[in-house]
Design a protein around this motif. Structure first.
Motif, PDB file in Angstrom:
ATOM      1  N   ALA A   1      -7.984  12.272   2.994  1.00 26.59           N
ATOM      2  CA  ALA A   1      -6.764  12.745   2.069  1.00 26.59           C
ATOM      3  C   ALA A   1      -7.593  13.695   0.881  1.00 26.59           C
ATOM      4  CB  ALA A   1      -6.329  11.276   1.596  1.00 26.59           C
TER       5      ALA A   1
ATOM      6  N   THR B   1      -8.333  17.160   2.019  1.00 28.19           N
ATOM      7  CA  THR B   1      -7.222  17.963   2.212  1.00 28.19           C
ATOM      8  C   THR B   1      -6.342  18.474   0.936  1.00 28.19           C
ATOM      9  OG1 THR B   1      -5.402  18.209   3.945  1.00 28.19           O
ATOM     10  CG2 THR B   1      -5.420  16.335   3.101  1.00 28.19           C
TER      11      THR B   1
ATOM     12  N   GLN C   1      -3.712  21.855   0.196  1.00 27.96           N
ATOM     13  CA  GLN C   1      -2.323  21.399   0.253  1.00 27.96           C
ATOM     14  C   GLN C   1      -1.352  21.462  -1.209  1.00 27.96           C
ATOM     15  OE1 GLN C   1      -0.477  21.018   3.023  1.00 27.96           O
ATOM     16  NE2 GLN C   1      -2.290  21.761   3.800  1.00 27.96           N
TER      17      GLN C   1
ATOM     18  N   ASP D   1       7.250  10.662  -1.484  1.00 29.45           N
ATOM     19  CA  ASP D   1       5.986  11.175  -0.780  1.00 29.45           C
ATOM     20  C   ASP D   1       5.686  10.158  -0.101  1.00 29.45           C
ATOM     21  OD1 ASP D   1       4.015  12.670   0.492  1.00 29.45           O
ATOM     22  OD2 ASP D   1       3.257  13.127  -1.558  1.00 29.45           O
TER      23      ASP D   1
ATOM     24  N   GLY E   1       3.286   8.624   3.026  1.00 30.66           N
ATOM     25  CA  GLY E   1       1.918   8.782   3.415  1.00 30.66           C
ATOM     26  C   GLY E   1       1.224  10.180   2.879  1.00 30.66           C
ATOM     27  N   ALA E   2       1.173   9.470   1.308  1.00 27.10           N
ATOM     28  CA  ALA E   2       0.856  10.690   0.293  1.00 27.10           C
ATOM     29  C   ALA E   2      -0.580  11.134   0.280  1.00 27.10           C
ATOM     30  CB  ALA E   2       1.231  10.071  -1.032  1.00 27.10           C
ATOM     31  N   GLY E   3      -1.421  10.204   0.774  1.00 25.53           N
ATOM     32  CA  GLY E   3      -2.928  10.659   0.521  1.00 25.53           C
ATOM     33  C   GLY E   3      -3.165  10.715  -0.783  1.00 25.53           C
TER      34      GLY E   3
ATOM     35  N   VAL F   1       4.092   6.700  -1.304  1.00 23.46           N
ATOM     36  CA  VAL F   1       3.758   5.339  -0.457  1.00 23.46           C
ATOM     37  C   VAL F   1       2.763   5.689   0.279  1.00 23.46           C
ATOM     38  CG1 VAL F   1       4.672   4.085   1.343  1.00 23.46           C
ATOM     39  CG2 VAL F   1       6.392   4.851  -0.199  1.00 23.46           C
TER      40      VAL F   1
ATOM     41  N   LEU G   1      -0.789   3.546   2.604  1.00 25.60           N
ATOM     42  CA  LEU G   1      -1.340   2.107   3.134  1.00 25.60           C
ATOM     43  C   LEU G   1      -2.278   1.614   2.195  1.00 25.60           C
ATOM     44  CD1 LEU G   1      -2.221   3.768   6.905  1.00 25.60           C
ATOM     45  CD2 LEU G   1      -0.430   2.074   6.197  1.00 25.60           C
TER      46      LEU G   1
ATOM     47  N   VAL H   1      -5.782   2.871   1.623  1.00 22.54           N
ATOM     48  CA  VAL H   1      -5.918   3.975   1.154  1.00 22.54           C
ATOM     49  C   VAL H   1      -5.524   4.352   0.043  1.00 22.54           C
ATOM     50  CG1 VAL H   1      -5.761   6.532   2.079  1.00 22.54           C
ATOM     51  CG2 VAL H   1      -5.859   4.999   3.832  1.00 22.54           C
TER      52      VAL H   1
ATOM     53  N   HIS I   1       7.009   2.771   7.258  1.00 21.12           N
ATOM     54  CA  HIS I   1       7.752   2.265   8.256  1.00 21.12           C
ATOM     55  C   HIS I   1       8.671   0.911   7.463  1.00 21.12           C
ATOM     56  CE1 HIS I   1       6.534   4.726  11.284  1.00 21.12           C
ATOM     57  NE2 HIS I   1       5.508   4.507  11.470  1.00 21.12           N
TER      58      HIS I   1
ATOM     59  N   GLY J   1       4.275  14.725   4.617  1.00 20.52           N
ATOM     60  CA  GLY J   1       3.160  15.653   4.982  1.00 20.52           C
ATOM     61  C   GLY J   1       2.262  15.126   5.911  1.00 20.52           C
ATOM     62  N   HIS J   2       2.319  15.949   6.930  1.00 19.61           N
ATOM     63  CA  HIS J   2       1.072  15.471   7.945  1.00 19.61           C
ATOM     64  C   HIS J   2       1.092  14.116   8.306  1.00 19.61           C
ATOM     65  CE1 HIS J   2       0.067  18.997   5.433  1.00 19.61           C
ATOM     66  NE2 HIS J   2      -0.005  19.719   6.627  1.00 19.61           N
TER      67      HIS J   2
HETATM   68  C1  SAM Z   1      -3.278  13.577   7.187  1.00 20.62           C
HETATM   69  S1  SAM Z   1      -3.088  12.514   5.834  1.00 20.62           S
HETATM   70  C2  SAM Z   1      -1.686  13.472   4.974  1.00 20.62           C
HETATM   71  C3  SAM Z   1      -1.895  13.272   3.152  1.00 20.62           C
HETATM   72  C4  SAM Z   1      -0.802  14.008   2.496  1.00 20.62           C
HETATM   73  N1  SAM Z   1       0.461  13.746   2.809  1.00 20.62           N
HETATM   74  C5  SAM Z   1      -0.813  15.782   3.015  1.00 20.62           C
HETATM   75  O1  SAM Z   1      -0.021  16.169   3.533  1.00 20.62           O
HETATM   76  O2  SAM Z   1      -2.064  16.219   2.413  1.00 20.62           O
HETATM   77  C6  SAM Z   1      -1.795  11.332   6.463  1.00 20.62           C
HETATM   78  C7  SAM Z   1      -1.945  10.107   5.416  1.00 20.62           C
HETATM   79  O3  SAM Z   1      -0.779   9.173   5.818  1.00 20.62           O
HETATM   80  C8  SAM Z   1      -1.103   7.778   5.542  1.00 20.62           C
HETATM   81  N2  SAM Z   1      -0.442   6.964   6.568  1.00 20.62           N
HETATM   82  C9  SAM Z   1      -0.719   6.861   7.890  1.00 20.62           C
HETATM   83  N3  SAM Z   1       0.170   5.993   8.496  1.00 20.62           N
HETATM   84  C10 SAM Z   1       0.614   5.443   7.270  1.00 20.62           C
HETATM   85  C11 SAM Z   1       1.422   4.524   7.092  1.00 20.62           C
HETATM   86  N4  SAM Z   1       2.224   3.705   8.351  1.00 20.62           N
HETATM   87  N5  SAM Z   1       2.069   4.191   6.103  1.00 20.62           N
HETATM   88  C12 SAM Z   1       1.767   4.686   4.950  1.00 20.62           C
HETATM   89  N6  SAM Z   1       0.843   5.737   4.863  1.00 20.62           N
HETATM   90  C13 SAM Z   1       0.415   6.232   6.169  1.00 20.62           C
HETATM   91  C14 SAM Z   1      -2.814   7.985   5.784  1.00 20.62           C
HETATM   92  O4  SAM Z   1      -3.434   7.028   5.305  1.00 20.62           O
HETATM   93  C15 SAM Z   1      -3.101   9.265   5.229  1.00 20.62           C
HETATM   94  O5  SAM Z   1      -3.188   9.187   3.787  1.00 20.62           O
END
Ligand code: SAM
Length: 395
Positions: free
Chosen positions: A170, A173, A177, A200, A202-204, A224, A226, A229, A254, A269-270
Motif C-alpha cells: 500500500a 503503490t 496511484q 474508498d 480497501g484504501a491502503g 475502509v 483491514l 493494515v 464486506h 482501487g485494485h
Molecule cells: C492493492 S492494495 C490497493 C490500495 C489502494 N486502494 C490503491 O488503489 O492503491 C489493496 C488494499 O485492499 C485492502 N483489502 C483487502 N481486502 C480487504 C477487505 N476485505 N476489507 C478492506 N480492505 C481490504 C488491502 O489491505 C490493501 O491495502
C-alpha cells in the motif's frame, strides 16, 4: 530455418534485469546520480562498491534504458576525477588502467535516464522505487507456480496474513496511484448543493480518497481498510493536508456499515481482482447501494483482456500474479464489471486508461442532478487529461 532463440533469452534476461534494478535501488545508485552525471569512479565511491563492479552494474542499467553513458569530454570536470596514479615505478604490466576505462573505450560518464529520473528516485513524487520489490507479490510464491496452478491456490495466500504484505504494498503503490487518482478526480465534476462524500474501500495509503479530497476542497471522505493494515491509511491521512476530512474505519469492506445512498463517489482501487467472483459481485453491489442518485462508482484495476496480445502484457501478467499469490481468480474482465454494475442498478460510464494496462471503469447510479447541471456520463473509452500536468513533469 528455426527462428532465433532470442525471445527465450529475453525471458531469461527479464529475471536478470529485475534483480539488477533491485540491486541499484538497494545501493542508492539512482540517488547517487540525482544531482548530476558521474564517472565510474565517483559512482563507485557513492554507492560503496568497487569501480569494476559498480561500472558493470551501471553498464547493465544503460543496456536496460535506465541510465545513459557517454564518453567523457576532455577538459570537462564531471563528478570525481580518476584517482591519481600510485607513486613508484610502473609495474611490469605497464601503467595502471585509468579508472572507469572500459576495454577499448574512453572513460564513461553515467547519467540518469528519464524513466529513472521520473520513477526510480526514492522520494520522487511518483516514485515506483518501493513498488519494484512489492509488485510481483511475495517472491517465494513464483518458483512454486506450476504447483499452485495444479492445486488451485498458492501454499500461502496474501490474504491469510494481510499484515505481512499489504502495508508495504500500500505504501509502495501510493505515489503513482495518487497521480492517476488526481487525474480521474479532475474528470468528475464535484457535486454542488451538498457536502460531497467520497468512500474508498480497501484504501491502503488512500491515494484515491486523498486525491479526491484534494480536488474537491469541500468534500469529506470515508476510508475502509483491514485492521492489520489500517495504520498505513491513518499514517497517510495524518501526512496529507486533506487528511483531516478523511474518516478512517478499520474493518472488512464486506462487513463495515456503509452510508446507504449517501456517497457521491465510491472507489474500488485494485481490490476486486483478489476477490473470488461471487465476492467481487457482492462488493460491487454494496458499493452501488452506498451511492446516492447521480453518484459514481470508480473501479481502478487491470482487467484481463479479452484477447491476449503483447499490447496487453501488463494486465495479463498482473492477472497471473493474482493467481500466483492470492486465492483470487486472476482478475475479471471489463465486461464482468459492467455486468455486476448493471445487476446492481448502475449505468456504465466513461472508461479511462491512465497508465499502461491500468483501466479506470466508472458506472453511475441513475437519477440525481439534471443533465443541464451535470453532463450525463457517456460510456466508452475516454482520453484522460495528462496524469502528470506539465508543471509536475521532469521531462
Ligand atoms: C492493492 S492494495 C490497493 C490500495 C489502494 N486502494 C490503491 O488503489 O492503491 C489493496 C488494499 O485492499 C485492502 N483489502 C483487502 N481486502 C480487504 C477487505 N476485505 N476489507 C478492506 N480492505 C481490504 C488491502 O489491505 C490493501 O491495502
Amino acid at each position: 530455418m528455426p527462428p532465433t532463440p532470442a525471445p527465450v533469452w529475453e525471458i531469461i534476461h527479464g529475471f536478470r534485469r529485475y534483480w539488477a534494478l533491485v540491486a541499484a535501488l538497494d545501493l542508492g545508485l539512482f540517488e547517487a546520480l540525482a544531482s548530476g552525471p558521474l564517472d565510474a569512479a565517483a559512482l563507485a565511491e557513492a554507492v560503496g562498491v568497487d569501480i569494476h563492479r559498480a561500472g558493470l552494474l551501471a553498464d547493465a542499467l544503460v543496456v536496460m534504458g535506465l541510465l545513459t553513458a557517454a564518453p567523457e569530454v576532455p577538459g570537462v570536470t564531471i563528478g570525481s576525477q580518476p584517482p591519481p596514479s600510485p607513486p613508484g615505478p610502473p609495474s611490469q604490466a605497464g601503467p595502471p588502467e585509468p579508472a572507469g576505462r572500459a576495454a577499448g573505450s574512453g572513460r564513461l560518464v553515467y547519467n540518469l535516464g528519464l524513466v529513472a529520473a521520473n520513477y526510480l528516485l526514492r522520494d520522487g513524487q511518483r516514485s515506483m522505487a518501493r513498488l519494484v520489490r512489492e509488485a510481483p507479490g511475495p517472491h517465494e510464491r513464483w518458483p512454486e507456480l506450476a504447483e499452485t496452478l495444479r492445486r488451485g491456490a498458492p501454499s500461502a495466500r496474501v490474504e491469510d496474513d494481510p499484515g505481512a504484505f499489504y502495508p508495504n504494498l500500500a505504501r509502495a503503490t501510493a505515489p503513482l496511484q495518487r497521480g492517476v487518482a488526481a487525474a480521474v478526480a479532475r474528470e468528475l465534476a464535484a457535486p454542488s448543493g451538498h457536502q460531497a462524500l467520497v468512500v474508498d474501500l480497501g484504501a491502503g495509503a488512500a491515494p484515491w480518497a486523498l486525491a479526491f479530497l484534494g480536488a474537491w476542497p469541500d468534500a469529506r471522505g470515508l476510508a475502509v481498510e483491514l485492521p492489520e493494515v489500517v495504520h498505513v491509511t491513518r499514517e497517510a491521512a495524518a501526512a496529507d493536508p486533506a487528511g483531516d476530512r478523511l474518516d478512517v474505519v478499520a474493518g472488512s469492506f464486506h462487513r463495515v456499515e456503509l452510508p446507504a445512498g449517501g456517497a457521491d463517489v465510491v472507489i474500488l482501487g485494485h481490490v476486486l481482482r483478489t476477490e473470488p467472483r461471487t465476492a467481487a459481485r457482492r462488493l460491487v453491489a454494496r458499493a452501488a447501494a452506498a451511492l446516492r442518485p447521480g453518484g459514481t462508482l470508480v473501479v481502478a484495476d487491470y482487467p484481463r483482456p479479452d484477447v491476449p496480445s503483447p499490447a496487453a502484457t501488463t494486465e495479463t501478467l498482473m492477472a497471473l500474479t493474482i493467481l500466483a499469490t492470492t486465492g483470487g481468480q486472476g482478475a475479471f474482465r471489463a465486461a464482468d464489471l459492467y455486468g455486476w454494475a448493471r445487476g446492481a442498478g448502475l449505468t456504465p460510464g466513461p472508461t479511462y486508461t491512465p497508465l499502461a494496462g491500468q483501466t479506470v471503469l466508472t458506472a453511475t447510479r441513475p437519477g440525481g442532478p439534471s443533465p443541464a447541471a451535470r453532463p450525463a456520463p457517456r460510456p466508452g473509452l475516454r482520453p484522460l487529461g495528462s496524469v502528470y500536468p506539465p508543471s509536475e513533469s521532469r521531462e
